[in-house]
Structures are given as C-alpha cells and as structure tokens.
Enzyme design. Structure first.
Site, PDB file in Angstrom:
ATOM      1  N   ASN A  72       0.863  -1.179   0.000  1.00 22.75           N
ATOM      2  CA  ASN A  72       0.000   0.000   0.000  1.00 22.75           C
ATOM      3  C   ASN A  72       0.903   1.233   0.000  1.00 22.75           C
ATOM      4  OD1 ASN A  72      -1.795   2.048   0.548  1.00 22.75           O
ATOM      5  ND2 ASN A  72      -2.454   1.245   2.547  1.00 22.75           N
ATOM      6  N   LYS A  80       0.108   4.255  -0.292  1.00 23.31           N
ATOM      7  CA  LYS A  80      -0.567   5.418   0.327  1.00 23.31           C
ATOM      8  C   LYS A  80      -0.346   6.678  -0.519  1.00 23.31           C
ATOM      9  CE  LYS A  80      -0.260   3.050   4.695  1.00 23.31           C
ATOM     10  NZ  LYS A  80      -0.123   3.068   6.139  1.00 23.31           N
ATOM     11  N   HIS A  83      -9.590   1.116   5.257  1.00 25.53           N
ATOM     12  CA  HIS A  83      -8.301   1.264   5.942  1.00 25.53           C
ATOM     13  C   HIS A  83      -8.463   2.201   7.147  1.00 25.53           C
ATOM     14  CE1 HIS A  83      -4.144   2.334   6.723  1.00 25.53           C
ATOM     15  NE2 HIS A  83      -3.801   1.255   6.045  1.00 25.53           N
ATOM     16  N   GLU A 105      -6.729   4.536   8.202  1.00 24.40           N
ATOM     17  CA  GLU A 105      -6.470   5.950   7.895  1.00 24.40           C
ATOM     18  C   GLU A 105      -7.687   6.598   7.243  1.00 24.40           C
ATOM     19  OE1 GLU A 105      -2.869   5.203   5.752  1.00 24.40           O
ATOM     20  OE2 GLU A 105      -1.861   4.703   7.636  1.00 24.40           O
ATOM     21  N   GLU A 155      -5.755  -5.348  10.691  1.00 18.84           N
ATOM     22  CA  GLU A 155      -4.737  -4.327  10.925  1.00 18.84           C
ATOM     23  C   GLU A 155      -5.043  -3.598  12.221  1.00 18.84           C
ATOM     24  OE1 GLU A 155      -2.685  -3.203   6.974  1.00 18.84           O
ATOM     25  OE2 GLU A 155      -4.186  -1.719   7.452  1.00 18.84           O
ATOM     26  N   GLY A 191       1.998   1.658  11.029  1.00 20.78           N
ATOM     27  CA  GLY A 191       2.936   2.772  10.934  1.00 20.78           C
ATOM     28  C   GLY A 191       3.659   3.117  12.226  1.00 20.78           C
ATOM     29  N   SER A 219       3.204  -2.619  10.501  1.00 19.27           N
ATOM     30  CA  SER A 219       4.641  -2.662  10.795  1.00 19.27           C
ATOM     31  C   SER A 219       5.312  -3.986  10.417  1.00 19.27           C
ATOM     32  CB  SER A 219       4.890  -2.337  12.271  1.00 19.27           C
ATOM     33  OG  SER A 219       4.371  -1.064  12.585  1.00 19.27           O
TER      34      SER A 219
HETATM   35  P1  PGA Z   1       2.628  -0.147   7.890  1.00 23.96           P
HETATM   36  O1  PGA Z   1       1.172   0.112   7.249  1.00 23.96           O
HETATM   37  O2  PGA Z   1       3.161  -1.403   7.254  1.00 23.96           O
HETATM   38  O3  PGA Z   1       3.403   1.062   7.531  1.00 23.96           O
HETATM   39  O4  PGA Z   1       2.424  -0.314   9.355  1.00 23.96           O
HETATM   40  C1  PGA Z   1       0.307  -0.953   7.050  1.00 23.96           C
HETATM   41  C2  PGA Z   1      -0.937  -0.453   6.364  1.00 23.96           C
HETATM   42  O5  PGA Z   1      -1.285   0.712   6.529  1.00 23.96           O
HETATM   43  O6  PGA Z   1      -1.603  -1.214   5.663  1.00 23.96           O
END
Ligand code: PGA
Length: 257
Positions: A9, A11, A95, A97, A167, A173, A213
């Site tokens: 992803n 983003k 997601h 976010e 997640e 993140g 992560s």
């Molecule tokens: P990350 O993000 O691997 O940076 O923790 C995962 C995601 O947002 O799907």
C-alpha cells in the site's frame, strides 16, 4: 489451499517518478519469482495508468479506496468502475487511515464492498481495533462489528472472493507489530464469523492478511500461522529490497510449512 498474497500500500507517499522507479526496482528484485503467491501494488489513483504499463504480469494493481457510485456528479471521487477500467484487480477498503482522517463508517465500507464486487474488484477489507479498545479487552467485539457490517448483504459466491486484512490500528505505521499468535486468534475469530454468516467452504476460501509494521524478518511470525495468508504492507513496501524480502520469506515459510 489458499494462495498467499502480499500487498504493498503506497498510500500518498510517492511522486510519479518515485513510483516508476519503485516498480522497476521491484521487478529487478523479483527476477526469479515464479508466481508462487499473489503480489499486488496499490499506487495513488493518479499514478495507476502509468504504473499499469510498467508491471510484470505476475504483479497486480490495486486501488486504495473508491466511492460506491459507478458514475455521476461526485467531484473528486473515483469509482469501482473507473478503478477496474484503469487495470485494478483489487481495492483496499476501510483502511484505518480512511476511517480516522475521512470519517468512514462501517455502513460506507459496506457500500464500497458491494460496489467493488459488482465491478469485479477483489475488496481487501481492513478491520482492526484502536489501542484503547485493545486495552479495554474490546478487540473481539470491534472486529466482529466491523466485519459483520462490511459484509452485510453479500451472498456466498461474492463472500468467497473477499480478502480480510486484520490491521490493529496501534500497529499501523508505529514500528510495533502485533504478535503472530495473537493475530492467529483474531484470524480464527474472522473465520468463525464467516462460517456463521455463510458456510464451511466460504470460511475456508476467504483469505486473511495481517497488516501493521511488517518487515522482511517479522513476516515469518505471521505467515507461519495456519490461518494467516499473507500481509498488507505500508512503509516497508516503499523499499524494493524489503518488499521483495517479504515476498521471498513468505514463499520460503509456506513451502517449509
Ligand atoms: P505499515 O502500514 O506497514 O506502515 O504499518 C500498514 C498499512 O497501513 O496497511
């Protein structure tokens, strides 16, 4: 047996030039890949059509979100029809976010899931509890509500196509991944919910990913679990070397498993 999937992803992290370089580097890093697992990259919508023509045939394209109407006067929105038309096979939905920054509700995500399936996109439905919910022991309830609402109204045939990405919000993140054994328990819960709503076959066919992560080492902790079928990768998918490392380790673990 379910096919493993690794999704990157990207983003809103890259310029077009950076995205082009990344996909070319990933291709180089995966020169010996033989199609053992599904690989997907999800660039920004504005980059999809450029990246599409740089992809090798073993990497698929995914969107990061969609609006549930196919066409119309919806300024700034992108539809499932348009994502499919741009070459996408997958789309990330719900997601954390999007839930946090754009106030997406479970009901919105359900409409998006239905629109994706109608337009032949595989929805990757993200679910996950926040840190405070985890501390209060609410993980099970949160996952159950989010998932049941996201898949409301689906028939068995459509439900078999979905991917669920667990997640935990506190792991996305943050550099603090969850533990494989805890994720396995949530994956078992997800399969139980699928079984209750659909049937045994659907329960066995739905793919479940972990996200939060993940890097090239920690991936082993997740894909060595029985019910986890791959990962959704954010930060680590922006390095061709690390992303390829995650893919190689997934193949290695599942082979020896
Ligand atoms: P990350 O993000 O691997 O940076 O923790 C995962 C995601 O947002 O799907």
């Amino acid at each position: 047996m379910r096919k493993q999937a690794i999704l990157g992803n990207w983003k809103m992290q890259l310029t077009l030039e950076e995205a082009r370089k990344l996909i070319l580097d990933i291709k180089l890093a995966l020169a010996n890949f033989k199609g053992e697992i599904d690989i997907v990259v999800c660039p920004s919508a504005v980059h999809l059509t450029t990246i599409r023509y740089l992809l090798p045939d073993y990497i698929s394209l995914g969107g990061q979100d969609l609006f549930w109407k196919d066409r119309g006067a919806y300024t700034g929105a992108i539809s499932a029809l348009q994502l499919h038309d741009a070459g996408c096979k997958y789309v990330i939905l719900g997601h954390s976010e999007r839930r946090r920054e754009f106030q997406e509700k479970d009901e919105d995500i359900n409409k998006k899931v239905i629109a994706a399936l109608k337009n032949n996109l595989i929805p990757v439905i993200c679910v996950g509890e926040k840190e405070e919910e985890k501390e209060k022991g609410e993980t099970k309830g949160v996952i159950t509500t989010q998932l049941e609402k996201a898949i409301a109204g689906l028939d068995r045939e459509s439900a078999r196509k979905i991917i669920v990405a667990y997640e935990p919000v506190w792991a996305v993140g943050t550099g603090k991944p969850a533990k494989g054994e805890d994720v396995e328990k949530v994956a078992e819960l997800i399969r139980k919910i699928i079984l209750q709503k659909f049937d045994q076959r659907t329960k066995e066919e739905v793919r479940i990913l972990y996200g939060g992560s993940v890097d090239a080492e920690i991936i082993e902790d997740f894909v060595s679990q029985k019910e986890i079928d791959g990962a959704l990768i954010g930060n680590a998918s922006l390095s061709a070397e690390v992303f390829a490392g995650i893919i190689k380790n997934t193949i290695k673990i599942k082979k020896s498993y």
